[in-house]
Scaffold this motif. Structure first.
Motif, mmCIF file in Angstrom:
data_model
loop_
_atom_site.group_PDB
_atom_site.id
_atom_site.type_symbol
_atom_site.label_atom_id
_atom_site.label_comp_id
_atom_site.label_asym_id
_atom_site.label_seq_id
_atom_site.Cartn_x
_atom_site.Cartn_y
_atom_site.Cartn_z
ATOM 1 N N THR A 209 0.820 -1.208 0.000
ATOM 2 C CA THR A 209 0.000 0.000 0.000
ATOM 3 C C THR A 209 0.859 1.267 0.000
ATOM 4 N N GLN A 210 1.982 1.219 0.722
ATOM 5 C CA GLN A 210 2.771 2.430 0.942
ATOM 6 C C GLN A 210 3.915 2.606 -0.045
ATOM 7 N N VAL A 211 4.317 1.560 -0.763
ATOM 8 C CA VAL A 211 5.482 1.656 -1.636
ATOM 9 C C VAL A 211 5.262 2.718 -2.708
ATOM 10 N N ASP A 212 6.330 3.432 -3.040
ATOM 11 C CA ASP A 212 6.288 4.463 -4.079
ATOM 12 C C ASP A 212 6.078 3.797 -5.432
ATOM 13 N N LYS A 213 4.943 4.039 -6.051
ATOM 14 C CA LYS A 213 4.601 3.363 -7.312
ATOM 15 C C LYS A 213 5.524 3.787 -8.454
ATOM 16 N N ASP A 214 6.174 4.941 -8.318
ATOM 17 C CA ASP A 214 7.115 5.375 -9.362
ATOM 18 C C ASP A 214 8.388 4.527 -9.375
ATOM 19 N N ILE A 295 11.696 -2.078 0.293
ATOM 20 C CA ILE A 295 11.145 -2.156 1.648
ATOM 21 C C ILE A 295 11.802 -1.116 2.560
ATOM 22 N N LEU A 296 13.128 -1.059 2.540
ATOM 23 C CA LEU A 296 13.821 -0.117 3.412
ATOM 24 C C LEU A 296 13.546 1.321 2.986
ATOM 25 N N GLY A 297 13.460 1.560 1.670
ATOM 26 C CA GLY A 297 13.146 2.902 1.197
ATOM 27 C C GLY A 297 11.751 3.328 1.626
ATOM 28 N N THR A 298 10.794 2.414 1.549
ATOM 29 C CA THR A 298 9.429 2.705 1.994
ATOM 30 C C THR A 298 9.401 2.998 3.491
ATOM 31 N N LEU A 299 10.153 2.199 4.264
ATOM 32 C CA LEU A 299 10.232 2.436 5.706
ATOM 33 C C LEU A 299 10.840 3.804 6.005
ATOM 34 N N ASN A 531 2.024 -4.460 -12.011
ATOM 35 C CA ASN A 531 0.756 -5.126 -11.712
ATOM 36 C C ASN A 531 0.844 -5.938 -10.428
ATOM 37 N N LEU A 532 1.999 -6.563 -10.213
ATOM 38 C CA LEU A 532 2.191 -7.391 -9.028
ATOM 39 C C LEU A 532 2.115 -6.552 -7.755
ATOM 40 N N PHE A 533 2.759 -5.394 -7.774
ATOM 41 C CA PHE A 533 2.790 -4.552 -6.581
ATOM 42 C C PHE A 533 1.460 -3.825 -6.370
ATOM 43 N N SER A 534 0.802 -3.471 -7.460
ATOM 44 C CA SER A 534 -0.481 -2.783 -7.307
ATOM 45 C C SER A 534 -1.565 -3.744 -6.849
ATOM 46 N N GLY A 535 -1.323 -5.087 -7.106
ATOM 47 C CA GLY A 535 -2.310 -6.079 -6.683
ATOM 48 C C GLY A 535 -2.096 -6.515 -5.263
#
Length: 535
Positions: A209-214, A295-299, A531-535
């Motif tokens: 949910t939180q990962v940067d989609k770019d 993961i670490l970047g999102t954190l 698609n994998l991450f957005s799903g």
């Protein structure tokens, strides 16, 4: 860090001193530099990948994916060309080089052409590889100082002296089995960072949910690497696949640090398994540390304490780490989010990556020096004297690498960029030289040398005067120019030609088809990632 972490580190260093002692018996050149050609494909594969998965990869690649501006999963495009390059090496270069019985891969150039080609490329390899390794050790020591508090010079000496001792004693066997241990530790370190980071984020669902989609787009077919604003046109599919093919074919086939492992194999069957292992396993390993980076970047962007810790470390060391803020992400996470004991294991992982690259460099530089210079001018040297001199040159080249580590200073960022470009200046022409030597029969030494020089000069010209061409293309351009001019000059100027060994094809059509299918699979998987991450 506390006493548990320091105990883990000391125990690790003692083990590596023991590895050198265990493999101290080396009686001939093939014992010391090729492990007696008695090593199986699995340890050779892990050793090769350990050298590839350097300390820079463990720290900088996840930082690029998760934190650096313009970064993301496009880092995966570095891996696309690996299966294609392995297929080419199985067909074209490695069987002939292995059959020739050389220790230094550059010796084959003299057998086919003359000494000038061999000595020139050997010198270029020695200078570029020792400088690059010195920069790598410097970077890791600097980051350990900033995050753990170990003095810069102490970090360099610990990494350097332990590596020197076990490389000096055990030769190639010690290097390979040391790499096996280091690869296992390094991969476990990546997995630990991945799972602890995911736990801090609250699980997989929160991460998605939180990962940067770019940052989850890996493949861009619209970038060709010919833009006047080159930073916006890098990592396109075509330059990374085409340029990467020539880069990896040259790196694995003509760079002594990698080709020496191929030449250490028991037989061609071992080489085939080794090349397949690199083709198949590099992408999953790279994908793993790229996911760790996400993961670490999102954190980092979600956790203000993570940001404050990293900013504090950076501000306290900005004089030496200027422009390298993102590279602190992994070590700051290790020291702030992992329990004691595991911190020690992860610091060991960073040291492992540095020691693996350093040990490989030391052994290969010593091999090139002994084979291309000492033994060439003293062919009757005894085995006992040969091994003694080899060990002395291991100490010499290790000291040179550490000297460059101390010398690098605050220009480290610029040096890393320059070294990467220097590699692409020379890798294409080097591959072209071996293609001329192995795959053509009517090319003579003069033609090959003019071709090599022309390829290098053109690449330097592109570097200085045509910045719009992405440097990854230089690998392909340099190779094509070297081959074309080498053939043309050999046709126009008649000279005596030394016959090459008969070209040996080892891979079957099924092998090649499998590698092409795998190439298609990893590209398709990478395209599907958004698609994998957005799903």
């Amino acid at each position: 860090m506390n006493y548990i972490d320091y105990t883990v580190i000391v125990f690790y260093l003692i083990i590596f001193l023991g590895i050198g002692f265990l493999f101290r018996e080396n009686k001939t050149s093939k014992d010391y530099f090729l492990g007696g050609r008695s090593i199986g494909w699995f340890p050779l594969s892990l050793s090769t990948m350990a050298t590839q998965l350097s300390a820079i990869s463990f720290i900088s690649a996840p930082a690029f994916v998760g934190l650096k501006d313009g970064g993301g999963l496009q880092w995966l495009t570095y891996e696309f060309a690996v299966p294609l390059a392995m297929a080419f090496l199985m067909i074209a270069l490695i069987p002939t080089l292995y059959k020739s019985g050389v220790v230094s891969v550059y010796e084959y150039l003299e057998k086919r052409f003359d000494s000038s080609s061999r000595l020139l490329i050997s010198i270029v390899f020695q200078i570029s590889r020792s400088v690059a390794t010195g920069v790598m050790v410097y970077t890791m020591a600097l980051i350990l100082q900033a995050t753990v508090g170990v003095d810069f010079w102490i970090s360099i000496l610990i990494i350097g002296l332990i590596t020197l001792i076990y490389s000096f004693q055990g030769g190639m066997k010690a290097v390979i089995w040391g790499d096996v241990i280091q690869m296992i530790i390094l991969f476990l370190g990546i997995i630990m960072c991945l799972f602890f980071g995911l736990n801090e984020l609250g699980g997989l669902d929160n991460f998605l949910t939180q990962v940067d989609k770019d940052r989850i787009t890996a493949v861009d077919f619209g970038k060709w690497g010919f833009s006047n604003n080159n930073n916006d046109d890098e990592f396109g599919f075509w330059p990374m696949v085409i340029g990467g093919f020539f880069l990896y074919a040259s790196y694995y086939g003509t760079d002594q640090t990698q080709s020496q492992r191929l030449l250490s194999s028991k037989n061609m069957g071992t080489i085939k398994k080794l090349l397949f292992a690199n083709a198949l396993f590099r992408f999953p390993i790279t994908l793993t540390y790229c996911i760790m980076g996400l993961i670490l970047g999102t954190l980092f962007f979600q956790d203000i304490s993570f940001q404050n810790s990293l900013n504090e470390v950076y501000s306290n060391n900005i004089a030496s780490l200027e422009g390298k803020k993102a590279d602190l992400m992994v070590p700051v996470f290790i020291t702030n989010y992992l329990p004691n004991g595991m911190i020690g294991v992860l610091i060991v992982a960073i040291m492992s990556a540095a020691m693996s690259s350093l040990s490989s460099t030391i052994n290969s530089l010593s091999a090139v020096t002994m084979e291309d210079f000492v033994k060439r001018f003293n062919p009757t040297i005894s085995d006992k004297r040969y091994v003694l001199n080899s060990r002395i040159f291991s100490l010499f080249w290790g000291s040179v690498c550490l000297f460059f580590a101390f010398l690098t200073g605050n220009i480290e960022g610029t040096v890393i960029e320059v070294i990467n470009k220097i590699g692409s200046v020379f890798y294409g022409p080097m591959l072209g030289a071996f293609i001329l030597a192995i795959m053509t029969k009517k090319t003579h030494a003069l033609g090959a040398n003019i071709g090599i020089i022309s390829g290098v000069i053109l690449n330097i010209y592109l570097w200085l005067y045509v910045p719009s061409i992405f440097w990854f293309w230089w690998n392909a351009i340099g190779c094509f120019v070297t081959v074309l001019i080498g053939i043309l000059v050999s046709k126009l100027i008649k000279r005596k030609i030394t016959e090459s060994l008969e070209l040996t094809y080892y891979a079957s059509k099924k092998d090649i088809a499998l590698l092409f299918i795998y190439f298609s699979f990893i590209v398709g998987l990478s395209i599907y990632f958004p698609n994998l991450f957005s799903g």
